[in-house]
Every structure is written in structure tokens, then in C-alpha cells.
Design a protein around this motif. Sequence first.
Motif, PDB file in Angstrom:
ATOM      1  N   GLU A  53       0.628  -1.242   0.098  1.00  0.00           N
ATOM      2  CA  GLU A  53      -0.110  -0.117   0.073  1.00  0.00           C
ATOM      3  C   GLU A  53       0.934   1.270   0.065  1.00  0.00           C
ATOM      4  OE1 GLU A  53      -2.484  -0.276   3.470  1.00  0.00           O
ATOM      5  OE2 GLU A  53      -3.748  -2.111   2.479  1.00  0.00           O
ATOM      6  N   LEU A  54       2.206   1.078   0.252  1.00  0.00           N
ATOM      7  CA  LEU A  54       3.221   2.356   0.185  1.00  0.00           C
ATOM      8  C   LEU A  54       2.913   3.061  -0.951  1.00  0.00           C
ATOM      9  CD1 LEU A  54       5.979   1.265   2.314  1.00  0.00           C
ATOM     10  CD2 LEU A  54       4.414   2.655   3.166  1.00  0.00           C
ATOM     11  N   ASP A  55       2.980   4.457  -1.166  1.00  0.00           N
ATOM     12  CA  ASP A  55       2.973   5.241  -2.455  1.00  0.00           C
ATOM     13  C   ASP A  55       4.158   6.293  -2.335  1.00  0.00           C
ATOM     14  OD1 ASP A  55       2.074   6.723  -0.499  1.00  0.00           O
ATOM     15  OD2 ASP A  55       0.341   7.416  -1.659  1.00  0.00           O
ATOM     16  N   HIS A  56       4.963   6.108  -1.162  1.00  0.00           N
ATOM     17  CA  HIS A  56       6.174   7.017  -1.252  1.00  0.00           C
ATOM     18  C   HIS A  56       7.161   6.704  -0.180  1.00  0.00           C
ATOM     19  CE1 HIS A  56       3.507   9.015   1.838  1.00  0.00           C
ATOM     20  NE2 HIS A  56       4.761   9.289   2.397  1.00  0.00           N
ATOM     21  N   LEU A  57       8.422   7.118  -0.170  1.00  0.00           N
ATOM     22  CA  LEU A  57       9.400   6.798   0.761  1.00  0.00           C
ATOM     23  C   LEU A  57       9.727   8.304   1.292  1.00  0.00           C
ATOM     24  CD1 LEU A  57      12.761   6.977  -0.110  1.00  0.00           C
ATOM     25  CD2 LEU A  57      11.975   5.377  -1.748  1.00  0.00           C
ATOM     26  N   PRO A 122      22.580  -5.649  -7.721  1.00  0.00           N
ATOM     27  CA  PRO A 122      21.865  -5.934  -8.806  1.00  0.00           C
ATOM     28  C   PRO A 122      20.648  -5.072  -8.966  1.00  0.00           C
ATOM     29  CG  PRO A 122      22.134  -7.875  -7.725  1.00  0.00           C
ATOM     30  CD  PRO A 122      22.939  -6.778  -6.807  1.00  0.00           C
ATOM     31  N   LEU A 123      20.204  -4.110  -7.919  1.00  0.00           N
ATOM     32  CA  LEU A 123      19.318  -3.274  -8.058  1.00  0.00           C
ATOM     33  C   LEU A 123      19.715  -1.939  -8.989  1.00  0.00           C
ATOM     34  CD1 LEU A 123      17.499  -3.736  -4.544  1.00  0.00           C
ATOM     35  CD2 LEU A 123      17.290  -4.852  -6.747  1.00  0.00           C
ATOM     36  N   TYR A 124      20.998  -1.938  -9.148  1.00  0.00           N
ATOM     37  CA  TYR A 124      21.523  -0.675  -9.961  1.00  0.00           C
ATOM     38  C   TYR A 124      20.669  -0.798 -11.412  1.00  0.00           C
ATOM     39  CZ  TYR A 124      25.093   1.048  -6.852  1.00  0.00           C
ATOM     40  OH  TYR A 124      25.708   1.652  -6.015  1.00  0.00           O
ATOM     41  N   ASN A 125      20.345  -1.954 -11.794  1.00  0.00           N
ATOM     42  CA  ASN A 125      19.683  -2.018 -13.095  1.00  0.00           C
ATOM     43  C   ASN A 125      18.273  -1.641 -13.045  1.00  0.00           C
ATOM     44  OD1 ASN A 125      22.326  -2.916 -14.022  1.00  0.00           O
ATOM     45  ND2 ASN A 125      21.695  -4.832 -13.252  1.00  0.00           N
ATOM     46  N   ASP A 126      17.665  -1.277 -11.896  1.00  0.00           N
ATOM     47  CA  ASP A 126      16.156  -0.868 -11.795  1.00  0.00           C
ATOM     48  C   ASP A 126      16.078   0.775 -11.786  1.00  0.00           C
ATOM     49  OD1 ASP A 126      13.837  -0.808 -11.359  1.00  0.00           O
ATOM     50  OD2 ASP A 126      13.568  -1.800  -9.480  1.00  0.00           O
ATOM     51  N   TYR A 127      15.647   1.249 -13.019  1.00  0.00           N
ATOM     52  CA  TYR A 127      15.526   2.553 -13.181  1.00  0.00           C
ATOM     53  C   TYR A 127      13.990   3.273 -13.123  1.00  0.00           C
ATOM     54  CZ  TYR A 127      19.792   1.455 -15.559  1.00  0.00           C
ATOM     55  OH  TYR A 127      21.098   0.764 -15.704  1.00  0.00           O
ATOM     56  N   ARG A 128      13.230   2.430 -12.296  1.00  0.00           N
ATOM     57  CA  ARG A 128      11.739   3.024 -11.840  1.00  0.00           C
ATOM     58  C   ARG A 128      11.773   4.138 -11.030  1.00  0.00           C
ATOM     59  NH1 ARG A 128       8.840  -2.436 -10.215  1.00  0.00           N
ATOM     60  NH2 ARG A 128      10.688  -2.738  -9.262  1.00  0.00           N
ATOM     61  N   LYS A 129      10.946   5.008 -11.339  1.00  0.00           N
ATOM     62  CA  LYS A 129      10.640   6.242 -10.456  1.00  0.00           C
ATOM     63  C   LYS A 129      10.101   5.880  -9.169  1.00  0.00           C
ATOM     64  CE  LYS A 129       9.892   8.993 -14.892  1.00  0.00           C
ATOM     65  NZ  LYS A 129       9.081   9.985 -15.511  1.00  0.00           N
ATOM     66  N   LEU A 130      10.484   6.724  -8.246  1.00  0.00           N
ATOM     67  CA  LEU A 130      10.021   6.536  -6.856  1.00  0.00           C
ATOM     68  C   LEU A 130       9.542   8.167  -6.416  1.00  0.00           C
ATOM     69  CD1 LEU A 130      12.442   4.280  -5.188  1.00  0.00           C
ATOM     70  CD2 LEU A 130      10.139   3.687  -5.958  1.00  0.00           C
ATOM     71  N   ARG A 131       8.501   8.259  -5.451  1.00  0.00           N
ATOM     72  CA  ARG A 131       8.113   9.395  -4.945  1.00  0.00           C
ATOM     73  C   ARG A 131       8.978   9.519  -3.451  1.00  0.00           C
ATOM     74  NH1 ARG A 131       2.146   9.976  -4.244  1.00  0.00           N
ATOM     75  NH2 ARG A 131       2.680  12.067  -3.962  1.00  0.00           N
ATOM     76  N   GLN A 132       9.709  10.532  -3.082  1.00  0.00           N
ATOM     77  CA  GLN A 132      10.247  10.904  -1.877  1.00  0.00           C
ATOM     78  C   GLN A 132       9.851  11.868  -1.371  1.00  0.00           C
ATOM     79  OE1 GLN A 132      14.524  10.847  -2.137  1.00  0.00           O
ATOM     80  NE2 GLN A 132      14.945  10.913   0.028  1.00  0.00           N
ATOM     81  N   LYS A 133       9.475  11.802  -0.055  1.00  0.00           N
ATOM     82  CA  LYS A 133       8.944  13.101   0.553  1.00  0.00           C
ATOM     83  C   LYS A 133       9.922  13.829   1.489  1.00  0.00           C
ATOM     84  CE  LYS A 133       4.595  14.258   3.016  1.00  0.00           C
ATOM     85  NZ  LYS A 133       3.397  13.797   3.518  1.00  0.00           N
ATOM     86  N   LEU A 134      10.169  15.030   1.281  1.00  0.00           N
ATOM     87  CA  LEU A 134      11.333  15.630   1.630  1.00  0.00           C
ATOM     88  C   LEU A 134      10.943  16.518   3.348  1.00  0.00           C
ATOM     89  CD1 LEU A 134      12.115  18.012  -1.377  1.00  0.00           C
ATOM     90  CD2 LEU A 134      13.250  15.820  -0.631  1.00  0.00           C
ATOM     91  N   PRO A 135      11.948  16.863   3.926  1.00  0.00           N
ATOM     92  CA  PRO A 135      11.833  17.235   5.471  1.00  0.00           C
ATOM     93  C   PRO A 135      10.635  18.665   5.386  1.00  0.00           C
ATOM     94  CG  PRO A 135      13.986  16.667   5.115  1.00  0.00           C
ATOM     95  CD  PRO A 135      13.446  16.376   3.802  1.00  0.00           C
ATOM     96  N   PHE A 139       7.142  16.743  -2.171  1.00  0.00           N
ATOM     97  CA  PHE A 139       7.408  15.591  -2.875  1.00  0.00           C
ATOM     98  C   PHE A 139       8.415  15.855  -3.698  1.00  0.00           C
ATOM     99  CE2 PHE A 139       3.440  14.361  -0.966  1.00  0.00           C
ATOM    100  CZ  PHE A 139       3.822  12.852  -0.355  1.00  0.00           C
ATOM    101  N   SER A 140       9.408  14.856  -4.059  1.00  0.00           N
ATOM    102  CA  SER A 140      10.586  14.794  -5.170  1.00  0.00           C
ATOM    103  C   SER A 140      10.392  13.631  -5.833  1.00  0.00           C
ATOM    104  CB  SER A 140      11.763  15.349  -4.520  1.00  0.00           C
ATOM    105  OG  SER A 140      12.392  14.287  -3.832  1.00  0.00           O
ATOM    106  N   LEU A 141      11.039  13.699  -7.111  1.00  0.00           N
ATOM    107  CA  LEU A 141      11.043  12.405  -7.976  1.00  0.00           C
ATOM    108  C   LEU A 141      12.726  11.828  -7.816  1.00  0.00           C
ATOM    109  CD1 LEU A 141       9.922  10.776  -9.845  1.00  0.00           C
ATOM    110  CD2 LEU A 141      10.742  12.253 -11.711  1.00  0.00           C
TER     111      LEU A 141
END
Length: 397
Positions: A53-57, A122-135, A139-141
Motif C-alpha cells: 500500500e506504500l506510495d512514497h518513501l 543488482p538493483l542498480y539495473n532498476d530505473y523505475r521512478k519513486l516518490r520521496q517526501k522531503l523534510p 515530494f520529489s522524484l
Amino acid sequence: MANRTDPAAKSIRGTNPQNLVEKILRSKIYQNTYWKEQCFGLTAETLVDKAMELDHLGGTHGGNRKPTPFMCLVMKMLQIQPEKEIVIEFIKNDDYKYVRILGAFYLRLTGTDVDVYRYLEPLYNDYRKLRQKLPEGKFSLTHVDEVIDELLTKDYSCDIALPRIKKRWTLETLGSLEPRRSVLEDDFEEEEEKEENDQLDGLEEEAHEKQDYYRGRSPARERDRDRRRDRDRYRERDYDRDYDRDYDRERGRGRDRDRDRERDRDRDRDRDRDRDRDRYRLRDEKDYGRDRERDREWEGRERERRDRDRGRRRSHSRSRSRSKDRKDREGGEHRKRHARSSTSPRRRDGAEENGTREEPKKKKERKEKKEDGTDHPDPEIAEANRLRASLGLKPLK
């Protein structure tokens, strides 16, 4: 009881797993409503549903530094300590990228150095986008490979101090890890082989051209080459002759130019010398005029000082002569009064008659003296009047 670590959990790096999170952040997580409502009673099996259910980190955000759901789930994994196979399945999950990041973050906190490099690289080959919450709460990409690089190279991530791990080259020298092999290495090898083949083909073509050239040499071609060489030699000789002639001409012009420049320099030097001489002469004339004016001023001041001293002496002599005349006058009146009071009536009458007779004589003598000017109060003027009287001139007034 809900915030305690599982009794069956093992200590990680010699401490309680929950102590890997700072105490302030840990207390904020315990007070968060998401922790109290959504994370209560979770197990390793039910934790997967919450992770999907997570949509950001992110770490904390806002003025009160509230923890994100991602950080609450990381804290829950440290509390229940799932099995290593479950964490590896989280990392290998290709469908849900936030589940993969959650497993990678937990393995970075609790795993060994070899496991961290083996399962996270091996996860260096994963280029999918993520949403990150700033302090700041915005949100940033970002991307999966960027988050993995931050976990492997940085000391802080999501407001948590990451445990220190050894460098990769250290583990390679110890034999714990094999040298890293990139997925794109095969492509690079293919490109290098193509470049080497192209270079070999080019060298072979050049060798064939040279062989054809030397094989096709003939006497006629040799004569033509000699004729062209002689023609080029004559051209170079003519060019050298023309160059020498132009050089001599330019050299002569250069001498004339240097001579004119020297003449102009001498003329400028003479002009500067005359200008300096005129400047010094004007300066000397100004100094001479200034000295003469200074001498005149000094003479004028001396003359005024002498006149002032002479006037001061004259006024002093006048005051002395006046005081003397006053004393003489007062003494005569005193004697007259004394004689007038001491004589008898007869003598007084006789004296009065004699006085009346002698008064005209004294007045005449006084008038004569006044006309001569010898009774002047200033002794210098009186002396001058005596000389003028002896010469028959009019007295000074």
C-alpha cells in the motif's frame, strides 16, 4: 507491550534491533497514529500487505517531524525481525517497487557486508521512478538505482544513521566478493571487438596500397618524378633569390626608418631640454620676485618699528617736560603765596608795585621765547629752532 522487541529476535551488531533507530525518532514513531492503528499486531505475513500500500518513501517531515509510513514499517520489521528469506523475497519483488526498497533498507541496517553488496548491487539495473517526501513536506522524484547508491555510499538515509560497512575493494582483496560484473559488460566487449576489427582492416588496406605502389614503379615514372623534383628545386631557388632581394630592400628601408626615428628622438629631446630650461628660468624669476617682495615687506616693517619707537620717545620726553613745567609752576605759586603772606603791608605794597612793573618784562620775554620756538616741549624741535634762529630762519611749530 506493543513497542517491545520480539523476545525471539536476535541482537544485531551487539544491541537491540530497535536501537538502530535514534531514540528521538523512535519515540516519534511510537506516538504516531499510523504506528498505533496500522502497525499494531502485524506479522511477517501481514506486513507484505501494508508494504504494497506504500506510495512514497522518506524519513520525517513537517514542523513536528512526523515519521512517514515507510519509516513506521521499517521500525516494525526491526521489532518482529522477519527471516532472511522473507527479506530477500522483498528485494527480488519486481511488481512492487516500494516493497523492494523496504527490503533493501532493512537489509542495509541488519545484514552483513557481503550480503549487502551481493543483494543490493543488482538493483542498480532498476530505473523505475519513486516518490520521496522531503523534510519540508514536499515530494520529489527519484529512482530506485539512486536510492540503492545512497544506501551503499552515504552514511545517512531517511534521517537514520546507517551502520558502517567495508569498502568493496577491501572485500575483493580478502576474497569475500568476486569482482563486480556489469550487465552492460557484454555490450562493451562487442563494441571493443568491432573497433579492433575495423582497425585491422584499415591497416591491411594501407599495406595493400603500398605494395601496389612499389610494384607499379617504371622508368618513365622515375623520369617524371626527377623532372618534377628539378622543377621544384628551381622554383625554390627563385623563391630564395626573390626572398633575399626583398629582405635587402626591407633592410634598407629599415635602416632609413631607424635613422628617421633617431632624428625624431633627438628633436624631441632638444624640445624637452628647451622646455625644461624655460620652466627653470620662469621659476627663478618667480623666486627672485618673491624674494624682492619679502625684502620690501621687511624694510617696511622695520621703518614702521623705528617710527613707532621715535614716537614713543617723543611722547615720553613731552610728558617729562610737562611734568617739569607743572612742578616749576606750582613751586613759583607756592613761593608767591608764602612771600605774600610773610611780608608786611608796606613791603607788600612795594612788592605789588615792583610786580606790576616786572610783569610786562616777563610777558615780553615769554612772547619772544615763544616766537623763537626754543621753548618747545620736544627737545629735538627746540634744538632745531635754536639752529634756525641762529641762521635767521623761521622756527618750527
